[in-house]
Design an enzyme around this catalytic site. Structure first.
Site, PDB file in Angstrom:
ATOM      1  N   GLU A  18       0.848  -0.914  -0.028  1.00 26.72           N
ATOM      2  CA  GLU A  18      -0.230  -0.049   0.228  1.00 26.72           C
ATOM      3  C   GLU A  18       0.864   1.308   0.142  1.00 26.72           C
ATOM      4  O   GLU A  18       0.718   2.191  -0.802  1.00 26.72           O
ATOM      5  CB  GLU A  18      -0.963  -0.214   1.115  1.00 26.72           C
ATOM      6  CG  GLU A  18      -1.948  -0.993   1.126  1.00 26.72           C
ATOM      7  CD  GLU A  18      -1.626  -2.376   1.798  1.00 26.72           C
ATOM      8  OE1 GLU A  18      -0.235  -2.609   2.012  1.00 26.72           O
ATOM      9  OE2 GLU A  18      -2.608  -3.158   2.489  1.00 26.72           O
ATOM     10  N   LEU A  19       1.999   1.084   0.578  1.00 26.05           N
ATOM     11  CA  LEU A  19       2.591   2.531   0.674  1.00 26.05           C
ATOM     12  C   LEU A  19       3.433   2.461  -0.702  1.00 26.05           C
ATOM     13  O   LEU A  19       3.505   3.956  -0.930  1.00 26.05           O
ATOM     14  CB  LEU A  19       3.868   2.034   1.877  1.00 26.05           C
ATOM     15  CG  LEU A  19       4.940   3.325   2.110  1.00 26.05           C
ATOM     16  CD1 LEU A  19       4.206   4.483   2.505  1.00 26.05           C
ATOM     17  CD2 LEU A  19       6.047   2.851   2.921  1.00 26.05           C
ATOM     18  N   SER A 435      21.712  -7.333 -21.918  1.00 25.77           N
ATOM     19  CA  SER A 435      20.265  -6.969 -22.331  1.00 25.77           C
ATOM     20  C   SER A 435      20.212  -5.922 -23.333  1.00 25.77           C
ATOM     21  O   SER A 435      20.889  -4.822 -23.211  1.00 25.77           O
ATOM     22  CB  SER A 435      19.420  -6.576 -21.082  1.00 25.77           C
ATOM     23  OG  SER A 435      20.158  -5.683 -20.323  1.00 25.77           O
ATOM     24  N   CYS A 518      10.342  -2.229  -4.204  1.00 17.95           N
ATOM     25  CA  CYS A 518      10.345  -3.679  -3.450  1.00 17.95           C
ATOM     26  C   CYS A 518      10.754  -4.807  -4.664  1.00 17.95           C
ATOM     27  O   CYS A 518      10.896  -4.512  -5.716  1.00 17.95           O
ATOM     28  CB  CYS A 518       8.655  -4.059  -3.039  1.00 17.95           C
ATOM     29  SG  CYS A 518       8.043  -2.632  -2.174  1.00 17.95           S
ATOM     30  N   GLU A 607      28.214  -8.205  -2.555  1.00 15.29           N
ATOM     31  CA  GLU A 607      27.181  -7.943  -1.520  1.00 15.29           C
ATOM     32  C   GLU A 607      27.075  -8.865  -0.590  1.00 15.29           C
ATOM     33  O   GLU A 607      26.796  -9.124   0.455  1.00 15.29           O
ATOM     34  CB  GLU A 607      25.741  -8.164  -2.163  1.00 15.29           C
ATOM     35  CG  GLU A 607      25.448  -6.866  -3.233  1.00 15.29           C
ATOM     36  CD  GLU A 607      24.130  -7.141  -3.768  1.00 15.29           C
ATOM     37  OE1 GLU A 607      24.006  -6.656  -4.932  1.00 15.29           O
ATOM     38  OE2 GLU A 607      23.337  -7.927  -3.170  1.00 15.29           O
ATOM     39  N   HIS A 643      30.678 -10.374 -15.363  1.00 13.91           N
ATOM     40  CA  HIS A 643      30.257  -9.290 -15.405  1.00 13.91           C
ATOM     41  C   HIS A 643      29.826  -8.723 -14.092  1.00 13.91           C
ATOM     42  O   HIS A 643      29.332  -9.407 -13.301  1.00 13.91           O
ATOM     43  CB  HIS A 643      29.052  -8.958 -16.201  1.00 13.91           C
ATOM     44  CG  HIS A 643      28.541  -7.554 -16.057  1.00 13.91           C
ATOM     45  ND1 HIS A 643      29.135  -6.367 -16.456  1.00 13.91           N
ATOM     46  CD2 HIS A 643      27.379  -7.314 -15.612  1.00 13.91           C
ATOM     47  CE1 HIS A 643      28.465  -5.312 -16.028  1.00 13.91           C
ATOM     48  NE2 HIS A 643      27.268  -5.826 -15.389  1.00 13.91           N
ATOM     49  N   HIS A 696      22.669   4.299 -16.670  1.00 12.69           N
ATOM     50  CA  HIS A 696      21.800   4.658 -15.869  1.00 12.69           C
ATOM     51  C   HIS A 696      21.258   6.119 -16.255  1.00 12.69           C
ATOM     52  O   HIS A 696      20.331   6.612 -15.651  1.00 12.69           O
ATOM     53  CB  HIS A 696      22.249   4.742 -14.095  1.00 12.69           C
ATOM     54  CG  HIS A 696      22.074   3.508 -13.462  1.00 12.69           C
ATOM     55  ND1 HIS A 696      22.895   2.947 -12.704  1.00 12.69           N
ATOM     56  CD2 HIS A 696      21.071   2.481 -13.759  1.00 12.69           C
ATOM     57  CE1 HIS A 696      22.510   1.727 -12.263  1.00 12.69           C
ATOM     58  NE2 HIS A 696      21.319   1.591 -12.924  1.00 12.69           N
ATOM     59  N   CYS A 728      26.796  -1.897 -17.991  1.00  9.61           N
ATOM     60  CA  CYS A 728      26.062  -2.776 -17.381  1.00  9.61           C
ATOM     61  C   CYS A 728      24.940  -3.077 -18.590  1.00  9.61           C
ATOM     62  O   CYS A 728      25.092  -2.368 -19.739  1.00  9.61           O
ATOM     63  CB  CYS A 728      25.300  -2.358 -16.260  1.00  9.61           C
ATOM     64  SG  CYS A 728      24.283  -3.560 -15.557  1.00  9.61           S
TER      65      CYS A 728
HETATM   66  N1  GLN Z   1      23.144  -9.583 -18.647  1.00 10.31           N
HETATM   67  C1  GLN Z   1      22.641  -8.579 -17.412  1.00 10.31           C
HETATM   68  C2  GLN Z   1      21.979  -7.508 -18.582  1.00 10.31           C
HETATM   69  O1  GLN Z   1      22.436  -7.313 -19.318  1.00 10.31           O
HETATM   70  C3  GLN Z   1      23.375  -8.309 -16.464  1.00 10.31           C
HETATM   71  C4  GLN Z   1      22.774  -7.389 -15.595  1.00 10.31           C
HETATM   72  C5  GLN Z   1      23.295  -6.685 -14.273  1.00 10.31           C
HETATM   73  O2  GLN Z   1      24.483  -6.807 -14.012  1.00 10.31           O
HETATM   74  N2  GLN Z   1      22.668  -6.526 -13.375  1.00 10.31           N
HETATM   75  O3  GLN Z   1      21.118  -7.309 -18.203  1.00 10.31           O
HETATM   76 ZN    ZN Z   2      25.783  -4.978 -14.598  1.00  6.58          ZN
END
Ligand code: GLN
Ligand code: ZN
Length: 760
Positions: A18-19, A435, A518, A607, A643, A696, A728
């Site tokens: 809901e938030l 991607s 989320c 991580e 990667h 990004h 990325c």
């Molecule tokens: N192969 C993935 C992509 O290109 C790698 C995504 C990622 O590093 N988070 O979307």
């Molecule tokens: Zn990446």
């Protein structure tokens, strides 16, 4: 005997997120501020009443946040970063969101991971002249709200040392601890206000105690708490996410009325506290796992708690190990989940009931909770023996692995030659991370297929069209190693989890990541196997369209593990090895299908790093082994890529090198190629593609910017081991920007090749 139950925090997004809905509607201008605040208030109240109904005796107040509890803690002490020009005393809701999300003039506060969770907090910004002033009103009004409902309110706030430690020093360099006196004075005022408002207890979180804390920070605790306690409510100092026994003497001597220990992550630490636990303190035992989704073994817990109860009497409190912020909301809502699996789960709502059962069992004896114990015992014994979980073939296969199973046949220099013999790549080869833009058309096809509105054959055809489009664009752009574009993938973990055994997916098991965001992690409940190829057809189809090499694309074992809820009846390392072998089946099938460049993505490897240094080497050893196992047995001529992105990699370079991938493509936008200096100094031995396009941002980088970055890279990485690629994957971008950015990237690579040829 009585053992109070309490929570450190509750999932604030709500049973149905809901938030998220409230926030996003408000940000889009569809919900006015008053309605947002009213909605948030109702959500808090619902959660308190739910806790009360489940028998929780002290409910946290102040754990709820419109965006982030660390931002809230900064504001409670009046420390909004001055670059925004806001006055903390009169901060509006709109300004609050500007701090969290940025505005036209200022970028948002930086975000980073909350300890080893997937929650991101907003990093406080400290300057040498940061001043503090208590702003208790938000907390006071929420205490009033809770009381009006007849809820016993325990204000909960991040402690001064953790707040200070988690922030970043900005401007002229200075010692953050120099801010402590002013900060403690503000906390003192804040806590005094809580006491004046009638709060008997206040929970004060100091999670930094679970880290390898610098001595000067440890030494700062006693004087700070001596300042705070005289005018404060009774303080319950909460630690979590790890063992704090190194600080047992300090903690026992602090002038606080209680300590909370995480006895899930670090059960053995109790022995450092118990024999001479101070008579003036309660001990809150964190014995329900706040970080995972498995039903507790209540019989075993009661047996463990019994001696604690005998020693501590009424001073033993019961709680989840940490805030339930990290737990999904309600397993009972999972109507589509396999019914047997469902009985093994406990989300936040179920955890409250477990807490209640433990309390009654301790206070009234086992007989009083015999039904609940029988239920828990039954679930446990089923889990131990269920064929759903246990696949002997998986264990046998792991046990039969020869020594050095994770090693490639030859060393990198030999492999590199064999690979180049057939790849015949130019210097500074260009590639992408996997991607391509996930267009509305792609999403629509996938959604229709999932709903059964699109036949498998039509879906396949739609995806093949996307693949063909991606291949043709890459050929036009002149990229060297192509990808199929990942159109068929919703999410890089879910896509694989859905095709592996041992994985389950919930409908509503959301956990807050930050703000309104989320994630819904898969549940790894059983032995992992790969019944059938997962990516081979798509890759083979892509390769059939072009004479250039197509790179196969897999998510690595550590990343799949890290982004899931993992079974607790095996060590994480064992689960990771299982995933590695399942992926290895895929790698072998790709290779056999003629896909001889294969990328195994491990963006989450950093991580998983344990909070304490002493545990890191062990983790990196098994994580590295799992990565290598996933490409076990491939030919020297098959080129393995990996990667990584969006983490601090500088301190784990030896572990990255030990993965022994032939090529690593790595995001560098965060550090403006600083990372490369580290790679150069460390003499990273294999090939590396530092990201030259910050994916990004919708901004298209110019050729000259890319050129500058590559010139920097060439200073530390020899040209024969340098690749050229974005930071990325490009799935969140649009095609026009992607086309333009990749064209610039290829152009710069061509220029540099020419230049290299001339100097040679
Ligand atoms: N192969 C993935 C992509 O290109 C790698 C995504 C990622 O590093 N988070 O979307
Ligand atoms: Zn990446």
């Amino acid at each position: 005997m009585s053992h109070p139950t309490h929570l450190l925090g509750f999932p604030r997004v709500g049973a149905k997120r809901e938030l998220k809905t409230l926030l996003e509607n408000h940000w889009q201008g569809e919900l006015d501020e008053a309605s947002l605040l009213q909605g948030a208030k109702e959500l808090r109240q619902k959660h308190w009443l739910l806790q009360k109904g489940a028998g929780v005796e002290l409910s946290p107040v102040g754990d709820f946040s419109l965006y982030d509890h660390v931002l809230d803690a900064q504001l409670l002490v009046g420390a909004a970063p001055p670059r925004f020009g806001f006055d903390a005393a009169t901060l509006t809701t709109a300004q609050y969101f500007e701090l969290a999300r940025g505005n036209a003039a200022q970028p948002a506060l930086e975000m980073t991971k909350w300890f080893d969770t997937n929650y991101h907090y907003l990093v406080p910004e400290w300057r040498a002249d940061t001043a503090f002033a208590a702003q208790p009103e938000r907390l006071l009004s929420q205490i009033r709200e809770a009381r009006a409902l007849g809820v016993a309110a325990k204000p909960a706030l991040l402690g001064p040392l953790s707040l200070l430690w988690l922030g970043k020093a900005k401007g002229e360099p200075f010692d953050k601890l120099s801010l402590l006196p002013g900060l403690v004075a503000a906390y003192r005022e804040l806590l005094a206000a809580l006491r004046a408002a009638g709060a008997e207890w206040a929970q004060i979180d100091e999670p930094i105690l679970a880290l390898d804390l610098e001595p000067e920070w440890q030494d700062a605790f006693a004087p700070a708490y001596a300042q705070l306690s005289p005018s404060a409510p009774k303080l319950l100092l909460a630690t979590y996410f790890g063992d704090v026994s190194a600080h047992a003497a300090l903690l026992k001597s602090l002038p606080v009325a209680g300590l909370h220990l995480d006895l899930i992550r670090a059960p053995e630490q109790i022995s450092a506290f118990l024999p001479d636990y101070p008579a003036d303190k309660v001990l809150s035992a964190g014995i329900i796992d706040g970080r995972n989704i498995w039903r507790a073994d209540l019989s075993a817990l009661l047996a463990r708690l019994r001696p604690l109860a005998e020693t501590l009497g009424n001073r033993l409190w019961l709680a989840p190990s940490c805030s339930l912020l990290h737990s999904p909301f309600d397993a009972a809502a999972e109507t589509a989940l396999d019914p047997e699996l469902k009985t093994w789960l406990a989300f936040a709502v179920q955890k409250l009931n477990e807490l209640k059962t433990l309390k009654r069992g301790l206070e009234e004896g086992r007989a009083a909770v015999s039904d609940e114990l029988a239920g828990s015992d039954f679930a446990r014994s089923q889990r131990q023996t269920s064929p759903r979980i246990h696949n002997p073939a998986v264990a046998e296969r792991l046990a039969a692995l020869p020594a050095n199973a994770d090693r490639r046949a030859s060393a990198y220099p030999v492999r590199a030659k064999r690979q180049q013999a057939w790849l015949k790549l130019p210097p500074l080869p260009t590639t992408t991370i996997g991607s391509f833009p996930q267009t509305p058309a792609i999403r629509a096809s996938r959604a229709a297929f999932k709903k059964g509105e699109l036949s498998a054959a039509d879906y396949r055809q739609a995806m093949e069209q996307e693949i063909e489009l991606a291949i043709r664009r890459q050929e036009v752009l002149g990229l060297d190693v192509l990808v199929h574009g990942e159109a068929e993938r919703n999410d890089m973990v879910e896509y694989f989890g859905e095709q592996l055994t041992g994985f389950a997916f919930t409908a509503g098991g959301w956990v807050q990541s930050y703000g309104s965001r989320c994630v819904k992690p898969p549940i790894i409940f059983g032995d992992v196997g790969r019944p059938a190829p997962m990516t081979v057809d798509w890759a083979r189809y892509a390769q059939s369209l072009t004479a250039k090499p197509v790179k196969g694309m897999l998510t690595g074992p550590v990343t799949i593990l890290q982004w899931s809820f993992v079974r607790d009846d095996l060590p994480r390392s064992a689960v990771c090895r299982q995933i590695a072998l399942a992926l290895n089946d895929e790698v072998r099938d790709l290779e056999a299908a003629g896909i001889r460049v294969i990328q195994i993505d491990e963006p989450a490897i950093r991580e998983g790093l344990p909070l304490k240094r002493a545990d890191r080497e062990g983790y990196l050893a098994w994580a590295g082994e799992a990565f290598r196992l996933s490409s076990r047995g491939v030919d020297d001529a098959t080129q393995i890529h990996t990667h990584m992105c969006y983490s601090e990699f500088g301190d784990i370079l030896p572990a990255i090198a030990a993965l022994d991938a032939d090529v690593i493509t790595i995001e560098t936008s965060r550090s403006d190629m600083e990372l490369l200096t580290d790679f150069g100094r460390f003499r990273y031995p294999n090939a590396i593609g530092p990201g030259v396009y910050d994916i990004h941002s919708p901004r298209v980088p110019s050729a000259s910017e890319i050129r500058t970055l590559l010139d920097k890279a060439l200073k530390v990485i020899p040209a024969e081991r340098l690749w050229v690629n974005p930071d990325c994957g490009l799935k969140t971008r649009g095609w026009p920007e992607v086309d333009a950015a990749l064209a610039a990237m290829v152009q710069v690579s061509l220029e540099l090749r020419e230049q290299l040829a001339q100097t040679a």
